[in-house]
Design a protein around this motif. Sequence first.
Motif, PDB file in Angstrom:
ATOM      1  N   GLN A   1      34.610  25.644 171.861  1.00 44.51           N
ATOM      2  CA  GLN A   1      34.615  27.281 172.139  1.00 44.51           C
ATOM      3  C   GLN A   1      33.562  27.790 171.234  1.00 44.51           C
ATOM      4  OE1 GLN A   1      38.635  28.147 170.757  1.00 44.51           O
ATOM      5  NE2 GLN A   1      39.414  27.662 172.863  1.00 44.51           N
ATOM      6  N   TYR A   2      33.126  27.375 170.216  1.00 44.76           N
ATOM      7  CA  TYR A   2      32.112  27.964 169.384  1.00 44.76           C
ATOM      8  C   TYR A   2      30.856  27.636 170.244  1.00 44.76           C
ATOM      9  CZ  TYR A   2      34.805  29.057 165.183  1.00 44.76           C
ATOM     10  OH  TYR A   2      35.762  29.423 164.466  1.00 44.76           O
ATOM     11  N   ASN A   3      30.633  26.770 170.616  1.00 43.19           N
ATOM     12  CA  ASN A   3      29.238  26.285 171.464  1.00 43.19           C
ATOM     13  C   ASN A   3      29.179  27.082 172.429  1.00 43.19           C
ATOM     14  OD1 ASN A   3      27.029  24.244 171.231  1.00 43.19           O
ATOM     15  ND2 ASN A   3      27.860  23.654 173.020  1.00 43.19           N
ATOM     16  N   GLN A   4      30.050  27.302 172.988  1.00 42.56           N
ATOM     17  CA  GLN A   4      30.226  27.936 174.541  1.00 42.56           C
ATOM     18  C   GLN A   4      29.826  29.418 174.037  1.00 42.56           C
ATOM     19  OE1 GLN A   4      30.235  27.134 177.645  1.00 42.56           O
ATOM     20  NE2 GLN A   4      29.959  29.443 178.340  1.00 42.56           N
ATOM     21  N   LYS A   5      30.729  29.989 173.285  1.00 41.65           N
ATOM     22  CA  LYS A   5      30.345  31.395 172.776  1.00 41.65           C
ATOM     23  C   LYS A   5      28.971  31.594 172.245  1.00 41.65           C
ATOM     24  CE  LYS A   5      32.114  35.315 171.480  1.00 41.65           C
ATOM     25  NZ  LYS A   5      32.273  36.246 172.493  1.00 41.65           N
ATOM     26  N   LEU A   6      28.438  30.631 171.716  1.00 46.67           N
ATOM     27  CA  LEU A   6      26.895  30.860 170.945  1.00 46.67           C
ATOM     28  C   LEU A   6      25.897  30.922 172.244  1.00 46.67           C
ATOM     29  CD1 LEU A   6      27.369  28.445 167.964  1.00 46.67           C
ATOM     30  CD2 LEU A   6      26.866  30.856 167.739  1.00 46.67           C
ATOM     31  N   SER A   7      26.391  30.322 173.315  1.00 48.10           N
ATOM     32  CA  SER A   7      25.632  30.207 174.367  1.00 48.10           C
ATOM     33  C   SER A   7      25.625  31.561 175.228  1.00 48.10           C
ATOM     34  CB  SER A   7      26.034  28.978 175.587  1.00 48.10           C
ATOM     35  OG  SER A   7      25.240  29.184 176.338  1.00 48.10           O
ATOM     36  N   GLU A   8      26.765  32.114 175.290  1.00 46.76           N
ATOM     37  CA  GLU A   8      26.819  33.446 175.882  1.00 46.76           C
ATOM     38  C   GLU A   8      26.238  34.678 174.914  1.00 46.76           C
ATOM     39  OE1 GLU A   8      31.222  33.808 176.078  1.00 46.76           O
ATOM     40  OE2 GLU A   8      31.186  32.348 177.425  1.00 46.76           O
ATOM     41  N   ILE A   9      26.541  34.372 173.645  1.00 47.71           N
ATOM     42  CA  ILE A   9      25.799  35.442 172.751  1.00 47.71           C
ATOM     43  C   ILE A   9      24.197  35.606 172.892  1.00 47.71           C
ATOM     44  CG2 ILE A   9      25.481  35.879 170.279  1.00 47.71           C
ATOM     45  CD1 ILE A   9      28.269  34.957 169.650  1.00 47.71           C
ATOM     46  N   PHE A  10      23.708  34.340 172.923  1.00 51.54           N
ATOM     47  CA  PHE A  10      22.246  33.863 173.010  1.00 51.54           C
ATOM     48  C   PHE A  10      21.915  34.847 174.621  1.00 51.54           C
ATOM     49  CE2 PHE A  10      18.708  32.015 174.975  1.00 51.54           C
ATOM     50  CZ  PHE A  10      17.714  32.069 173.835  1.00 51.54           C
ATOM     51  N   THR A  11      22.524  34.413 175.377  1.00 52.92           N
ATOM     52  CA  THR A  11      22.215  35.257 176.454  1.00 52.92           C
ATOM     53  C   THR A  11      22.187  36.726 176.583  1.00 52.92           C
ATOM     54  OG1 THR A  11      23.094  33.243 178.023  1.00 52.92           O
ATOM     55  CG2 THR A  11      22.704  35.192 179.149  1.00 52.92           C
ATOM     56  N   GLN A  12      23.282  37.273 175.997  1.00 51.08           N
ATOM     57  CA  GLN A  12      23.260  38.753 175.783  1.00 51.08           C
ATOM     58  C   GLN A  12      22.137  39.272 174.766  1.00 51.08           C
ATOM     59  OE1 GLN A  12      27.264  38.937 173.821  1.00 51.08           O
ATOM     60  NE2 GLN A  12      28.323  38.554 175.847  1.00 51.08           N
ATOM     61  N   ILE A  13      21.862  38.664 173.695  1.00 49.28           N
ATOM     62  CA  ILE A  13      20.955  38.991 172.839  1.00 49.28           C
ATOM     63  C   ILE A  13      19.536  39.024 173.572  1.00 49.28           C
ATOM     64  CG2 ILE A  13      19.493  38.215 170.707  1.00 49.28           C
ATOM     65  CD1 ILE A  13      22.347  39.625 169.960  1.00 49.28           C
TER      66      ILE A  13
ATOM     67  N   ASP B   1      39.938  20.732 165.991  1.00 51.56           N
ATOM     68  CA  ASP B   1      38.746  20.952 165.480  1.00 51.56           C
ATOM     69  C   ASP B   1      37.402  20.792 166.493  1.00 51.56           C
ATOM     70  OD1 ASP B   1      39.553  21.866 163.026  1.00 51.56           O
ATOM     71  OD2 ASP B   1      39.090  20.324 161.914  1.00 51.56           O
ATOM     72  N   THR B   2      37.586  19.728 167.362  1.00 50.12           N
ATOM     73  CA  THR B   2      36.576  19.406 168.200  1.00 50.12           C
ATOM     74  C   THR B   2      36.807  20.544 169.341  1.00 50.12           C
ATOM     75  OG1 THR B   2      36.710  17.099 167.506  1.00 50.12           O
ATOM     76  CG2 THR B   2      35.712  17.792 169.911  1.00 50.12           C
ATOM     77  N   LYS B   3      38.034  20.827 169.946  1.00 50.85           N
ATOM     78  CA  LYS B   3      38.194  21.849 170.789  1.00 50.85           C
ATOM     79  C   LYS B   3      37.739  23.379 170.562  1.00 50.85           C
ATOM     80  CE  LYS B   3      40.562  20.252 174.373  1.00 50.85           C
ATOM     81  NZ  LYS B   3      40.016  20.277 175.718  1.00 50.85           N
ATOM     82  N   GLN B   4      37.915  23.523 169.028  1.00 54.71           N
ATOM     83  CA  GLN B   4      37.449  24.769 168.544  1.00 54.71           C
ATOM     84  C   GLN B   4      35.774  24.757 168.519  1.00 54.71           C
ATOM     85  OE1 GLN B   4      39.239  27.327 167.074  1.00 54.71           O
ATOM     86  NE2 GLN B   4      37.209  28.479 167.219  1.00 54.71           N
ATOM     87  N   LEU B   5      35.280  23.607 168.082  1.00 55.44           N
ATOM     88  CA  LEU B   5      33.784  23.454 168.104  1.00 55.44           C
ATOM     89  C   LEU B   5      33.101  23.527 169.581  1.00 55.44           C
ATOM     90  CD1 LEU B   5      33.081  20.821 165.572  1.00 55.44           C
ATOM     91  CD2 LEU B   5      32.499  23.438 165.262  1.00 55.44           C
TER      92      LEU B   5
END
Length: 124
Positions: A15-27, A9-13
């Motif tokens: 990944q989510y944290n990194q993905k949210l950072s990428e999404i933020f940059t795109q948005i 679950d920590t590994k999954q979080l």
Amino acid sequence: MDNNQLYLDTKQLIQYNQKLSEIFTQIKTANEPADFFGVVKPTADEIWQVLDRWKPQVLDWIKIEKPKYFHPNQIESTCENIQAVSVQAFFPDTKEKRFKELIRSNKYIFDTLIELLEKQEKSQ
């Protein structure tokens, strides 16, 4: 205590944290908010589901293992932070400095927990 699910679950979080950072940059670049019900809510719900499973596990682990410099209040803050960024990432008017601080803080807690779990696994 079986820490395998906590580790996963920590590994999954992470990944989510990194993905949210990428999404933020795109948005931010597109300057166009994402569709709330089509994108934001399903993404946030998915993250919060993992978070709801992760939080009691890590709090139990802290209670049992009593790691130095790792405390329940940090977990509470991290949960609040990841919940905030899971929504804020999708809106271009989100303050970049604050958003990145939350992402960095989350990353530190998740990475530290992974380190501690791996260290504990090796010592057994």
